[in-house]
Design an enzyme around this catalytic site. Structure first.
Site, PDB file in Angstrom:
ATOM      1  N   ARG A   1       3.619   7.625  -0.414  1.00 49.72           N
ATOM      2  CA  ARG A   1       4.743   8.250  -0.621  1.00 49.72           C
ATOM      3  C   ARG A   1       5.636   8.162  -1.600  1.00 49.72           C
ATOM      4  O   ARG A   1       6.205   8.964  -2.314  1.00 49.72           O
ATOM      5  CB  ARG A   1       5.663   8.695   0.641  1.00 49.72           C
ATOM      6  CG  ARG A   1       6.327   9.711   1.067  1.00 49.72           C
ATOM      7  CD  ARG A   1       7.183   9.689   2.157  1.00 49.72           C
ATOM      8  NE  ARG A   1       6.432   9.470   3.226  1.00 49.72           N
ATOM      9  CZ  ARG A   1       5.972  10.254   4.112  1.00 49.72           C
ATOM     10  NH1 ARG A   1       6.192  11.830   3.737  1.00 49.72           N
ATOM     11  NH2 ARG A   1       5.320  10.085   4.995  1.00 49.72           N
TER      12      ARG A   1
ATOM     13  N   TYR B   1       4.823  18.264  11.134  1.00 48.17           N
ATOM     14  CA  TYR B   1       5.800  17.200  11.564  1.00 48.17           C
ATOM     15  C   TYR B   1       7.290  17.793  11.412  1.00 48.17           C
ATOM     16  O   TYR B   1       8.281  17.120  11.389  1.00 48.17           O
ATOM     17  CB  TYR B   1       5.945  16.012  10.588  1.00 48.17           C
ATOM     18  CG  TYR B   1       4.535  15.557  10.126  1.00 48.17           C
ATOM     19  CD1 TYR B   1       3.855  14.926  11.009  1.00 48.17           C
ATOM     20  CD2 TYR B   1       4.066  15.690   8.724  1.00 48.17           C
ATOM     21  CE1 TYR B   1       2.592  14.175  10.484  1.00 48.17           C
ATOM     22  CE2 TYR B   1       2.795  15.284   8.363  1.00 48.17           C
ATOM     23  CZ  TYR B   1       2.057  14.605   9.487  1.00 48.17           C
ATOM     24  OH  TYR B   1       0.735  14.198   8.995  1.00 48.17           O
TER      25      TYR B   1
ATOM     26  N   CYS C   1      -1.468  33.450   9.795  1.00 45.68           N
ATOM     27  CA  CYS C   1      -1.296  34.119  11.147  1.00 45.68           C
ATOM     28  C   CYS C   1      -1.154  33.168  12.230  1.00 45.68           C
ATOM     29  O   CYS C   1      -1.730  32.769  13.090  1.00 45.68           O
ATOM     30  CB  CYS C   1      -2.489  34.940  11.416  1.00 45.68           C
ATOM     31  SG  CYS C   1      -2.859  35.928  10.170  1.00 45.68           S
ATOM     32  N   GLU C   2      -0.050  32.231  12.156  1.00 43.58           N
ATOM     33  CA  GLU C   2       0.433  31.208  12.862  1.00 43.58           C
ATOM     34  C   GLU C   2       2.031  31.306  12.972  1.00 43.58           C
ATOM     35  O   GLU C   2       2.591  31.170  11.864  1.00 43.58           O
ATOM     36  CB  GLU C   2      -0.149  30.058  12.607  1.00 43.58           C
ATOM     37  CG  GLU C   2      -1.415  29.927  12.925  1.00 43.58           C
ATOM     38  CD  GLU C   2      -1.711  28.430  13.462  1.00 43.58           C
ATOM     39  OE1 GLU C   2      -1.015  27.882  14.285  1.00 43.58           O
ATOM     40  OE2 GLU C   2      -3.162  28.275  13.389  1.00 43.58           O
TER      41      GLU C   2
ATOM     42  N   GLU D   1       0.911  -1.123   0.165  1.00 42.71           N
ATOM     43  CA  GLU D   1      -0.012   0.084  -0.041  1.00 42.71           C
ATOM     44  C   GLU D   1       0.885   1.294   0.110  1.00 42.71           C
ATOM     45  O   GLU D   1       0.784   2.176   1.016  1.00 42.71           O
ATOM     46  CB  GLU D   1      -0.751  -0.098   1.249  1.00 42.71           C
ATOM     47  CG  GLU D   1      -2.068  -1.074   1.428  1.00 42.71           C
ATOM     48  CD  GLU D   1      -2.586  -1.150   2.715  1.00 42.71           C
ATOM     49  OE1 GLU D   1      -1.959  -0.200   3.643  1.00 42.71           O
ATOM     50  OE2 GLU D   1      -3.269  -1.940   2.951  1.00 42.71           O
ATOM     51  N   PRO D   2       1.639   1.388  -1.018  1.00 43.42           N
ATOM     52  CA  PRO D   2       2.717   2.462  -1.112  1.00 43.42           C
ATOM     53  C   PRO D   2       1.659   3.906  -1.153  1.00 43.42           C
ATOM     54  O   PRO D   2       0.969   3.868  -2.212  1.00 43.42           O
ATOM     55  CB  PRO D   2       3.629   2.149  -1.882  1.00 43.42           C
ATOM     56  CG  PRO D   2       2.685   1.253  -3.166  1.00 43.42           C
ATOM     57  CD  PRO D   2       1.787   0.918  -2.220  1.00 43.42           C
TER      58      PRO D   2
END
Ligand code: LLP
Length: 409
Positions: free
Chosen positions: A274, A314, A341-342, A271-272
């Site tokens: 990436r 991450y 705005c973070e 189930e790749p």
């Protein structure tokens, strides 16, 4: 070969200059290389040619309809985790016989649809889920094919937020629970236990944890004496986000899986996500302002964390490449940031960078996986367009969301 690369200091996607695309399409936008997508899929297929696995592309990593259709044309199946993903995979023409349905929290509605569409396997993750599937199956007087997800208590070296194989994670069933549930399922008339599935996490760069997983599966098979028709080894293969990073040793992994499957007559499923799509895309964005503050140079882009969440979520690194490279930028503390705005709306810090000025364009690399699918409307910003390049041609494969749609919904 890498189909997205600098050619004479000009970043190109196949034969198209990225700078040229900025004249046609409003930034920010995702831009894919079809040739790269095809190469990645074929690479994986070739590496495992001895065992002819079923490759079920993990739709959560990229659900663009054109991407799915291209993968389907090469023979790919799909790993889906929601009704939406299931319907998208089917709409792309992927046969239900090549679809596995994963996830710890499948709803009744999702299970009903998965059964109605006759997916290859529903990979169950708890006893309650098994009971619900059995109940639904009974009502429809059907025998439903399921797999059970094992929690092997093995973690690969990766970011803690994308690690799923440890015994304290919510995923799968730990050894004893797995064995007990197998016994229960065997007594259930409406369930057909055909598969064992496992997925220990994402962006795993070494084959060692996969080797350990294979040996746990061997142990489980010996113990349960079940001849699983399908062994689903999940995804998780890492890619090189950093330029000098060693690529995942696919050959070595293939060797291990070949050896593992020799004494079994199970079909291997992967189930790749990436590995198939990450390096197929860049995010092209414009420098709106350059702001010097204290000892920092903030390069403020028109793409923000709502378009690419991975750095904020991450601390992920995505190389930033100028569309046109012109010598070195003055050394200093250079911070690429978005307009949101973070303070977590940051892409990368660099000590040097190519000469750039306001109005220039840069690209964030390796954003084809978990780029667009993790994006949001945060700060009430529209979702952006996706463009696909093939050779010297380019087309829109998903339109930028209209302001009208954004404002009215
Ligand atoms: N199978 C299952 C059951 C999964 O949960 C996943 C990913 C995959 C396959 C595909 O894994 P891959 O081959 O792409 O590593 N948003 C995070 C990644 C989350 C992965 C979730 N599950 C990121 O951007 O790094």
């Amino acid at each position: 070969m890498n189909h997205i690369r600098l050619r004479k200091n000009n970043l190109c996607v196949e034969n198209v200059s990225a700078q040229k695309l900025t004249k046609r399409y409003k930034t920010p936008f995702y831009c894919y290389s079809l040739a790269q997508l095809k190469d990645n899929y074929q690479n994986m297929k070739n590496a495992f040619k001895n065992i002819e696995p079923l490759i079920c592309f993990s739709v959560k990593s990229n659900s663009n309809p054109v991407v799915l259709k291209e993968l389907k044309n090469m023979g790919s199946g799909a790993d889906v985790v929601s009704l939406g993903e299931l319907l998208k995979a089917l709409k792309a023409g992927i046969s239900a016989k090549k679809i596995v349905f994963s996830g710890v929290g499948k709803t009744e509605e999702e299970i009903v649809m998965a059964i109605r569409k006759k997916v290859l396997l529903i990979n169950v993750e708890s006893e309650s889920e098994v009971n619900l599937i059995n109940k639904i199956a009974k009502k429809t007087s059907r025998k439903v094919s399921i797999g059970i997800r094992l929690n092997p208590n093995i973690t690969g070296k990766t970011h803690e937020k994308i690690s799923t194989g440890g015994k304290d994670e919510k995923f799968g069933l730990v050894y004893n629970d797995f064995i007990n549930l197998c016994k229960k399922i065997k007594k259930m008339k409406n369930l057909n236990l055909l598969g064992l599935s496992v997925h220990i996490g994402s962006q795993i760069s070494s084959v060692t944890p996969f080797k350990k997983v294979l040996s746990v599966i061997d142990k489980i098979i010996k113990k349960t004496k079940i001849n699983f028709k399908f062994i689903d080894l999940g995804g998780g293969l890492g890619i090189s986000y950093y330029q000098n990073e060693k690529p995942f040793d696919l050959k070595q992994y293939a060797k291990l899986v070949n050896k593992f499957s020799k004494d079994k007559n199970s079909k291997i499923i992967f189930e790749p996500g990436r590995y198939i799509v990450a390096n197929t895309a860049i995010l092209i964005t414009k420098i709106i302002y350059i702001k010097k503050s204290n000892r920092k140079n903030f390069i403020i882009l028109d793409a923000g964390m709502n378009n690419l969440m991975r750095p904020a979520l991450y601390n992920a690194y995505h190389q930033i490449i100028p569309l046109i490279r012109k010598g070195r930028f003055a050394k200093g503390n250079i911070k690429f940031v978005g307009p949101i705005c973070e303070s977590s709306d940051e892409f990368s810090n660099q000590k040097t960078f190519s000469k750039i000025k306001e109005g220039d364009y840069v690209a964030l690399a390796n954003v084809g996986a978990y780029g667009m699918t993790l994006s949001s409307n945060y700060n009430t910003r529209p979702t952006i367009a996706e463009i696909m390049v093939s050779n010297s041609k380019h087309k829109i494969i998903r339109k930028r969301q209209s302001l009208e749609d954004l404002v009215n919904n």
